[in-house]
Write an enzyme that holds these catalytic residues in place. Sequence first.
Site, PDB file in Angstrom:
ATOM      1  N   GLU A  37       0.911  -1.164   0.055  1.00 14.71           N
ATOM      2  CA  GLU A  37      -0.015  -0.087  -0.110  1.00 14.71           C
ATOM      3  C   GLU A  37       0.930   1.293   0.035  1.00 14.71           C
ATOM      4  OE1 GLU A  37      -3.805  -1.609   2.735  1.00 14.71           O
ATOM      5  OE2 GLU A  37      -2.060  -0.944   3.626  1.00 14.71           O
ATOM      6  N   ASP A 224     -12.570  -4.700  -1.727  1.00 16.01           N
ATOM      7  CA  ASP A 224     -13.393  -5.704  -1.789  1.00 16.01           C
ATOM      8  C   ASP A 224     -14.847  -5.425  -1.181  1.00 16.01           C
ATOM      9  OD1 ASP A 224     -13.105  -6.525   1.583  1.00 16.01           O
ATOM     10  OD2 ASP A 224     -11.303  -6.117   0.699  1.00 16.01           O
TER      11      ASP A 224
END
Length: 266
Positions: A37, A224
């Site tokens: 990230e 998600d």
Amino acid sequence: MAPRGDGSDDREKSEVAQSESRRPISTVVFVIAMQAEALPLVNKFGLSETTDSPLGKGLPWVLYYGVHKELQINVVCPGRDAALGIDSVGTVPASLITFASIQALKPDIIINAGTCGGFKVKGANIGDVFLVSDVVFHDRRIPIPMFDLYGVGLREAFSTPNLLKELNLKIGRLSTGDSLDMSTQDESLIIANDATLKDMEGAAVAYVADLMKVPVMFLKAVTDLVDGDKPTAEEFLQNLAVVTSALEETATKVINFINAKNLSDL
């Protein structure tokens, strides 16, 4: 010397706070759980990894640093678990690295950036980057009066109405817990708390920032859909690279907006 009792102390504290809010922001700390990230942002700004970390000796914590325009930018990550070699995700590593970063780097503002799950019923889509309004926990269940509220741990993010308007970001509540999946009990609390997003660090970062009186904001990118059809872990891994790129793009816009501004301008 005894307290004056005339309200002078409160006025002085208020004046100091107002003075701080009018001072140009100079130091920003990004708290990011996973190296995957963090690296797009590190590469974007050409940050360097320190070899002599002020965060502590002999610890896995990673610090990248550099200057962009008028800002000192720091990206901190908890690093890898010594035994398993994987990213140290979750609330405990996030709390520790946030505390250590505040102590060592004295940031004007903290930005907790990272990926998250989103609820499509609340308008979240894969790749969306949200500015978080406030944060709660969903796995600290303490069914005793007042302790129940402590367990939820509701805290507001630093208010940035001008930034929100300029970047036209989605906004929503973030719920934090130490599991990637979602138990039935977790789900009930997330729904009760009206959360749009679910992660594993945000509320812990907020707790420490609040304790240390440092403004904190949150950028969360949806990998998600928690209420979708695909298994969470599968969808997370499938979308991680693309979504972290979207996160970097938004974080860059945030940094460029913050540059040369005061906290009160945000």
